[in-house]
Design a protein around this motif. Sequence first.
Motif, PDB file in Angstrom:
ATOM      1  N   ILE A   1      -1.837   3.220   3.978  1.00 41.26           N
ATOM      2  CA  ILE A   1      -1.770   3.494   2.542  1.00 41.26           C
ATOM      3  C   ILE A   1      -1.716   2.185   1.755  1.00 41.26           C
ATOM      4  O   ILE A   1      -2.448   2.002   0.763  1.00 41.26           O
ATOM      5  CB  ILE A   1      -0.548   4.375   2.226  1.00 41.26           C
ATOM      6  N   LEU A   2      -0.861   1.258   2.187  1.00 40.32           N
ATOM      7  CA  LEU A   2      -0.740  -0.014   1.484  1.00 40.32           C
ATOM      8  C   LEU A   2      -2.024  -0.824   1.574  1.00 40.32           C
ATOM      9  O   LEU A   2      -2.445  -1.454   0.587  1.00 40.32           O
ATOM     10  CB  LEU A   2       0.438  -0.816   2.047  1.00 40.32           C
ATOM     11  N   GLU A   3      -2.649  -0.839   2.736  1.00 42.09           N
ATOM     12  CA  GLU A   3      -3.888  -1.605   2.886  1.00 42.09           C
ATOM     13  C   GLU A   3      -4.998  -1.035   2.016  1.00 42.09           C
ATOM     14  O   GLU A   3      -5.750  -1.780   1.371  1.00 42.09           O
ATOM     15  CB  GLU A   3      -4.338  -1.612   4.347  1.00 42.09           C
ATOM     16  N   ALA A   4      -5.114   0.295   1.971  1.00 48.75           N
ATOM     17  CA  ALA A   4      -6.153   0.905   1.140  1.00 48.75           C
ATOM     18  C   ALA A   4      -5.977   0.531  -0.324  1.00 48.75           C
ATOM     19  O   ALA A   4      -6.966   0.337  -1.046  1.00 48.75           O
ATOM     20  CB  ALA A   4      -6.133   2.425   1.315  1.00 48.75           C
ATOM     21  N   TYR A   5      -4.748   0.407  -0.776  1.00 45.95           N
ATOM     22  CA  TYR A   5      -4.490   0.123  -2.192  1.00 45.95           C
ATOM     23  C   TYR A   5      -4.583  -1.373  -2.510  1.00 45.95           C
ATOM     24  O   TYR A   5      -5.197  -1.769  -3.509  1.00 45.95           O
ATOM     25  CB  TYR A   5      -3.117   0.654  -2.588  1.00 45.95           C
ATOM     26  N   TYR A   6      -3.975  -2.210  -1.663  1.00 51.02           N
ATOM     27  CA  TYR A   6      -3.883  -3.625  -1.999  1.00 51.02           C
ATOM     28  C   TYR A   6      -5.071  -4.449  -1.525  1.00 51.02           C
ATOM     29  O   TYR A   6      -5.327  -5.527  -2.074  1.00 51.02           O
ATOM     30  CB  TYR A   6      -2.595  -4.227  -1.403  1.00 51.02           C
ATOM     31  N   GLU A   7      -5.799  -3.988  -0.519  1.00 53.51           N
ATOM     32  CA  GLU A   7      -6.903  -4.794   0.010  1.00 53.51           C
ATOM     33  C   GLU A   7      -7.921  -5.169  -1.056  1.00 53.51           C
ATOM     34  O   GLU A   7      -8.371  -6.331  -1.102  1.00 53.51           O
ATOM     35  CB  GLU A   7      -7.569  -4.042   1.176  1.00 53.51           C
ATOM     36  N   PRO A   8      -8.346  -4.270  -1.943  1.00 56.79           N
ATOM     37  CA  PRO A   8      -9.301  -4.683  -2.985  1.00 56.79           C
ATOM     38  C   PRO A   8      -8.729  -5.691  -3.982  1.00 56.79           C
ATOM     39  O   PRO A   8      -9.500  -6.341  -4.696  1.00 56.79           O
ATOM     40  CB  PRO A   8      -9.650  -3.361  -3.695  1.00 56.79           C
ATOM     41  N   GLN A   9      -7.404  -5.801  -4.037  1.00 60.87           N
ATOM     42  CA  GLN A   9      -6.776  -6.685  -5.016  1.00 60.87           C
ATOM     43  C   GLN A   9      -6.456  -8.057  -4.446  1.00 60.87           C
ATOM     44  O   GLN A   9      -6.143  -8.982  -5.207  1.00 60.87           O
ATOM     45  CB  GLN A   9      -5.489  -6.047  -5.542  1.00 60.87           C
TER      46      GLN A   9
END
Length: 597
Positions: free
Chosen positions: A114-122
Amino acid sequence: MRNAETVLGVICERGTRGLPLERVYRLLFSRELYLHAYGRLYRNDGALTRGATADTVDGMSLAKIDHLIDDVRHERHRWTPVRRVSIPKSNGKTRPLGIPTWTDKLLQEVIRMILEAYYEPQFSPRSHGFRPRRGCHTALREAYRTWNGTAWFIEGDISQCFDSLDHQVLLSILRETIHDNRFIRLIENLLTAGYLEDWKFNATLSGTPQGGVVSPILSNIYLDRLDKWIEMTLLPAYTCGTERKYNTTYTRTNARVQKLRRIGQRKEALALRKQIRTLPTHDPTDPDYRRLRYVRYADDFLLGLAGPRFEAEEIKARLGEFLRDTLKLELSKTKTLITHARTEAARFLGYEIGTFHDNTRRSINGAISLRVPAAVARAKCEPYMRSGKPVHRPEMEHDSPYSIVSQYQQEFRGVVEYYQLAYNRYRFNRLKWIMGTSLAKTLGHKLRLSVQQVWNRYGATTTTSLGTYRVLRVTVDRGDKQAPLVAHWGGISLSRRIGAILNDQPKRVWNIRHTELLERVLANICELCSSTVDIEVHHIRHLRDLQRKGRGELPAWVQKMAARHRKTLVVCSVCHHAIHDGRVVGRQKRPNSLTQS
């Protein structure tokens, strides 16, 4: 509820658009996410390693997932303190490593997705550690391609970074974009769960859980603040001008050469021509031109400055101040160095990095050089030598020739392929000779042959796209129905391969499919007795564990796993207990429900 691919895709889109994430905790109730997490973790060697309890991947079932979801839904889940062990480092010190229980690993993996899906683009494109399609080679290639003209390197190393991350700072960063107190509280409880060392409980007052599945993404979220500050503050402050001014001394001397040629004084012109080859075309001290570059891998980062040394000192001081005041971290005094790029070499990710300077080939001046450190080349030879000569390895004499050759090839390939970006990769020619001689001596001691006889028996020639090589080849015949096993020693080119690295990460596409194991688990049928009651998964660490000497006739469960070449077997709880107890299983068909007899 939507499937895992859809859920992670929506989260990724919100991260790409910079929108806050809300109602995250309820995503932890999705069985699909846990199944995908199980499919990612069960292959790891550590899945069968015990933490503070006997809970491992062996015996995994849908019922365990449902029980964990129920505990999370009602906020009954409590993180178990990790079991801490010490891992030796190359400098003689030790590194603490925590081993969580299997249930905690599974929940951590769901949180990580969940964290990777959200923060990876940022995340910053200059960050390369613990990220999909990025690694050491992509970080090094970025410096190689874009850092031309660097005069000073600032090697940054954060002292005990992962043990020193401030919990309150990390939680405040998460709260800025994740608006779900239950989810934040779950992560906070994870950070403060503590650890057991020699079965003595110790509190964790700072840092992320070493060895934890979710630790890398949490550290990247934390250090992303450093990336953003450098990109928005330091890089603009020390970057100016479009190009350097021409060196007036070079321009005047070159004009003098042209004049001497016109009037026929060719000897004097030739002498001046040799002199200007030592002069830079552009002014290296131009005050109106500056460049600062930055790249980070985990807690190691490197900055390259095209400017004077005093500005490098300023940058180092500002870095230390920001880390101390904002992130509550400290720069390592012994490892944070300022290195002159032309006369010295900085160390980054195991490479030596510097800039070329050669007056006989002026076209390469200022270009980045990546080199194999001489100390690394020597150190890699030591395990295969004694008294300065290659020796056999007695611990491998009981292995088969196929296993011995495969092991040597894996060890050699692992070293030389990591340094595929180095222009002096030829330094491993000595390692290749030493390992080849050690391999031949090891086979010779096992088979009572001389080194020459080993080459006569197993020597062969192989042709690759890079040339023809003399190799050792061992072939194991497996019958008419299967292709033979072939192991090679050699055949690896030591030429540079700067273009063999993954391309820059494209837009993330979430494509989650059930693996073959998950399909078998969801079928809910015992593969030994066809029961559909209390289905679990039996795991083994290695396939070679099935071939124990002195076992006699192999049990049915061993034959089935060996035939499928799988380290997992979906069985009912009765058959699973029988496997561990060494009793005969799979002979009789069990009832398909509790009401049958």
